[in-house]
Scaffold this active site. Structure first.
Site, PDB file in Angstrom:
ATOM      1  N   SER A 125       0.830  -1.203   0.000  1.00 22.39           N
ATOM      2  CA  SER A 125       0.000   0.000   0.000  1.00 22.39           C
ATOM      3  C   SER A 125       0.859   1.245   0.000  1.00 22.39           C
ATOM      4  CB  SER A 125      -0.862  -0.019   1.263  1.00 22.39           C
ATOM      5  OG  SER A 125      -1.433   1.242   1.488  1.00 22.39           O
ATOM      6  N   TYR A 149      -1.525  -1.174  10.931  1.00 23.38           N
ATOM      7  CA  TYR A 149      -1.843  -1.682   9.587  1.00 23.38           C
ATOM      8  C   TYR A 149      -0.677  -1.395   8.630  1.00 23.38           C
ATOM      9  CZ  TYR A 149      -3.629  -1.742   4.825  1.00 23.38           C
ATOM     10  OH  TYR A 149      -3.769  -1.968   3.485  1.00 23.38           O
ATOM     11  N   LYS A 153       2.217  -3.912   6.632  1.00 24.37           N
ATOM     12  CA  LYS A 153       2.591  -3.932   5.209  1.00 24.37           C
ATOM     13  C   LYS A 153       4.109  -3.777   5.055  1.00 24.37           C
ATOM     14  CE  LYS A 153      -1.476  -4.511   3.475  1.00 24.37           C
ATOM     15  NZ  LYS A 153      -1.814  -5.796   2.834  1.00 24.37           N
TER      16      LYS A 153
HETATM   17  P1  NAD Z   1     -11.057  -6.971   1.376  1.00 25.25           P
HETATM   18  O1  NAD Z   1     -11.237  -6.997   2.842  1.00 25.25           O
HETATM   19  O2  NAD Z   1     -12.258  -6.714   0.538  1.00 25.25           O
HETATM   20  O3  NAD Z   1     -10.370  -8.326   0.874  1.00 25.25           O
HETATM   21  C1  NAD Z   1      -9.510  -9.086   1.685  1.00 25.25           C
HETATM   22  C2  NAD Z   1     -10.014 -10.522   1.651  1.00 25.25           C
HETATM   23  O4  NAD Z   1      -9.152 -11.343   2.428  1.00 25.25           O
HETATM   24  C3  NAD Z   1     -11.421 -10.687   2.230  1.00 25.25           C
HETATM   25  O5  NAD Z   1     -12.201 -11.426   1.323  1.00 25.25           O
HETATM   26  C4  NAD Z   1     -11.195 -11.457   3.532  1.00 25.25           C
HETATM   27  O6  NAD Z   1     -12.292 -12.307   3.823  1.00 25.25           O
HETATM   28  C5  NAD Z   1      -9.919 -12.227   3.212  1.00 25.25           C
HETATM   29  N1  NAD Z   1      -9.086 -12.568   4.375  1.00 25.25           N
HETATM   30  C6  NAD Z   1      -8.679 -11.764   5.376  1.00 25.25           C
HETATM   31  N2  NAD Z   1      -7.901 -12.433   6.246  1.00 25.25           N
HETATM   32  C7  NAD Z   1      -7.773 -13.692   5.768  1.00 25.25           C
HETATM   33  C8  NAD Z   1      -7.090 -14.847   6.202  1.00 25.25           C
HETATM   34  N3  NAD Z   1      -6.380 -14.847   7.330  1.00 25.25           N
HETATM   35  N4  NAD Z   1      -7.178 -15.972   5.457  1.00 25.25           N
HETATM   36  C9  NAD Z   1      -7.910 -15.997   4.309  1.00 25.25           C
HETATM   37  N5  NAD Z   1      -8.593 -14.929   3.856  1.00 25.25           N
HETATM   38  C10 NAD Z   1      -8.524 -13.787   4.572  1.00 25.25           C
HETATM   39  O7  NAD Z   1      -9.921  -5.880   1.064  1.00 25.25           O
HETATM   40  P2  NAD Z   1      -9.407  -5.321  -0.343  1.00 25.25           P
HETATM   41  O8  NAD Z   1      -9.728  -3.879  -0.381  1.00 25.25           O
HETATM   42  O9  NAD Z   1      -9.829  -6.187  -1.450  1.00 25.25           O
HETATM   43  O10 NAD Z   1      -7.837  -5.435  -0.104  1.00 25.25           O
HETATM   44  C11 NAD Z   1      -7.074  -6.535  -0.556  1.00 25.25           C
HETATM   45  C12 NAD Z   1      -5.632  -6.343  -0.129  1.00 25.25           C
HETATM   46  O11 NAD Z   1      -5.144  -5.111  -0.644  1.00 25.25           O
HETATM   47  C13 NAD Z   1      -5.432  -6.272   1.384  1.00 25.25           C
HETATM   48  O12 NAD Z   1      -4.234  -6.935   1.717  1.00 25.25           O
HETATM   49  C14 NAD Z   1      -5.311  -4.800   1.654  1.00 25.25           C
HETATM   50  O13 NAD Z   1      -4.559  -4.520   2.814  1.00 25.25           O
HETATM   51  C15 NAD Z   1      -4.593  -4.326   0.401  1.00 25.25           C
HETATM   52  N6  NAD Z   1      -4.809  -2.908   0.104  1.00 25.25           N
HETATM   53  C16 NAD Z   1      -6.084  -2.425   0.018  1.00 25.25           C
HETATM   54  C17 NAD Z   1      -6.297  -1.080  -0.224  1.00 25.25           C
HETATM   55  C18 NAD Z   1      -7.692  -0.504  -0.287  1.00 25.25           C
HETATM   56  O14 NAD Z   1      -7.836   0.709  -0.146  1.00 25.25           O
HETATM   57  N7  NAD Z   1      -8.735  -1.284  -0.517  1.00 25.25           N
HETATM   58  C19 NAD Z   1      -5.193  -0.217  -0.411  1.00 25.25           C
HETATM   59  C20 NAD Z   1      -3.919  -0.759  -0.336  1.00 25.25           C
HETATM   60  C21 NAD Z   1      -3.728  -2.107  -0.073  1.00 25.25           C
END
Ligand code: NAD
Ligand code: UDP
Length: 337
Positions: A125, A149, A153
């Site tokens: 991120s 958080y 990362k």
């Molecule tokens: P999200 O919460 O919609 O998706 C994450 C998924 O991971 C969910 O479906 C959840 O059920 C699953 N999950 C969580 N912990 C788990 C575990 N221990 N085992 C198996 N499954 C698990 O979030 P997103 O927005 O799709 O983000 C995806 C990734 O991108 C994350 O790692 C997040 O930190 C990163 N990210 C997101 C953003 C944002 O703004 N959305 C920005 C930068 C980075």
């Protein structure tokens, strides 16, 4: 055909990426514990791509869950989205974040190596840049974190770099996302936050659809063109495409690749409100509120490295982001429920 394990594939970014991976000819398996997603998102993806998707309920912290998948399928690469992402919650419950995000990744990599799979694309991120000294932000900017958080990362990035140093058969791509918004053009999949949204775009969308009375704008006295915070909003389909491009190239890279995925353009909170009102034809009432702790004034990417090494560029503009986000929100006012 390359077989790809998509952890967190039922979530917001994972589900959109699943669509493009299948359309690009990858054979995918979704692995998710559904702590922040529902099976419905996968059903909708299956409808878009007109095929069934192998889906496994499991936790990346659980070796047995992972061994079951790797024993059954010859996985070539992993796209690792699974993790927790709520900044505020990470301050309240840091151990939960370190366990899920850091330990979860360590366990995943350990099991991958045991099965001879050493290619991973990781969801990092822009938060790893902390409060950047200037914008646009390139990949060589100093790193820091202001909450658990973000630190999770940063730690995972370091762990994956160490892993490569220990065994350079590893192929590692660290993708640093800026602010993903929007939805698939079908309006059938999108972002479905639990409870009151923390992020701007879903909050605006829920306000426009009448679920929230007004948006609180966190501060109008930043050093930006209108005083409100500036971010690099990127259409989730463009972000998803960045993953396909990363996977296409992963076997060719000879070092750990760290790549920004952003548009290079910064928009303020008020710019986003105006664009959303135009796209939706709805009013988005707002009030100016105090700054949110930990927020920074400005954050946008220098995306030129992604173009150079992946041949990837984010092409969708904020009108498309708002139109697609509105289509999803207005067709699914209660998300997947
Ligand atoms: P999200 O919460 O919609 O998706 C994450 C998924 O991971 C969910 O479906 C959840 O059920 C699953 N999950 C969580 N912990 C788990 C575990 N221990 N085992 C198996 N499954 C698990 O979030 P997103 O927005 O799709 O983000 C995806 C990734 O991108 C994350 O790692 C997040 O930190 C990163 N990210 C997101 C953003 C944002 O703004 N959305 C920005 C930068 C980075
Ligand atoms: N923001 C806001 N009201 C909200 C949510 C967010 O004014 O209800 C602002 C926030 O201060 C920041 C921008 O919108 O300037 C993007 O915030 P978001 O939480 O979506 O992303 P991040 O802070 O992670 O960049």
């Amino acid at each position: 055909m390359m077989k790809v394990l998509v952890t967190g594939g039922a979530g917001y970014i994972g589900s959109h990426t699943a669509v493009l991976l299948i359309e690009a000819g990858y054979d995918i398996i979704i692995f998710d514990n559904f702590c922040n997603a529902s099976l419905e998102s996968i059903k909708r993806v299956e409808k878009i791509v007109a095929q069934k998707i192998t889906t496994i309920e499991g936790d990346v912290r659980n070796r047995d869950d992972l061994h079951t998948v790797f024993n059954k399928h010859k996985i070539d690469a992993v796209i690792h989205f699974a993790g927790l992402k709520a900044v505020g919650e990470s301050v309240e419950q840091p151990l939960k974040y370190y366990d899920n995000n850091v330990n979860g990744t360590a366990v995943l990599c350990e099991v991958m190596a045991e099965h001879g799979c050493r290619s991973i694309v990781f969801s990092s991120s822009a938060t790893v840049y902390g409060d950047p000294h200037s914008t646009p932000i390139d990949e060589n900017f100093p790193l820091s974190a202001t909450n658990p958080y973000g630190r999770s990362k940063l730690f995972v990035e370091e762990i994956l770099r160490d892993l490569y140093i220990s065994d350079n058969r590893w192929k590692v791509i660290l993708l640093r996302y800026f602010n993903p918004v929007g939805a698939h053009a079908s309006g059938t999949i999108g972002e479905d936050p639990n409870g009151i949204p923390n992020n701007l775009m879903p909050f605006i969308a829920q306000t426009a659809v009448g679920k929230r009375d007004y948006l609180s704008i966190f501060g109008d006295d930043y050093e930006t063109h209108d005083g409100t915070g500036v971010r690099d909003y990127i259409h989730v389909m463009n972000l998803a495409d960045g993953h396909v491009k990363a996977l296409d190239k992963i076997e060719n890279f000879k070092e750990v690749m760290t790549i920004n995925l952003g548009t290079g353009k910064g928009y303020s909170v008020l710019d986003m409100v105006k664009a959303f009102e135009k796209a939706s034809g709805k009013k988005v009432p707002y009030q100016i509120a105090p700054r949110r702790s930990g927020d920074i004034a400005k954050c946008f990417a220098d995306p030129s490295y992604a173009k150079k090494v992946l041949g990837w560029e984010a092409k969708k503009n904020i009108e498309e982001m708002c139109v697609d986000s509105w289509r999803w929100q207005s067709n699914n006012p209660d998300g997947y429920n």
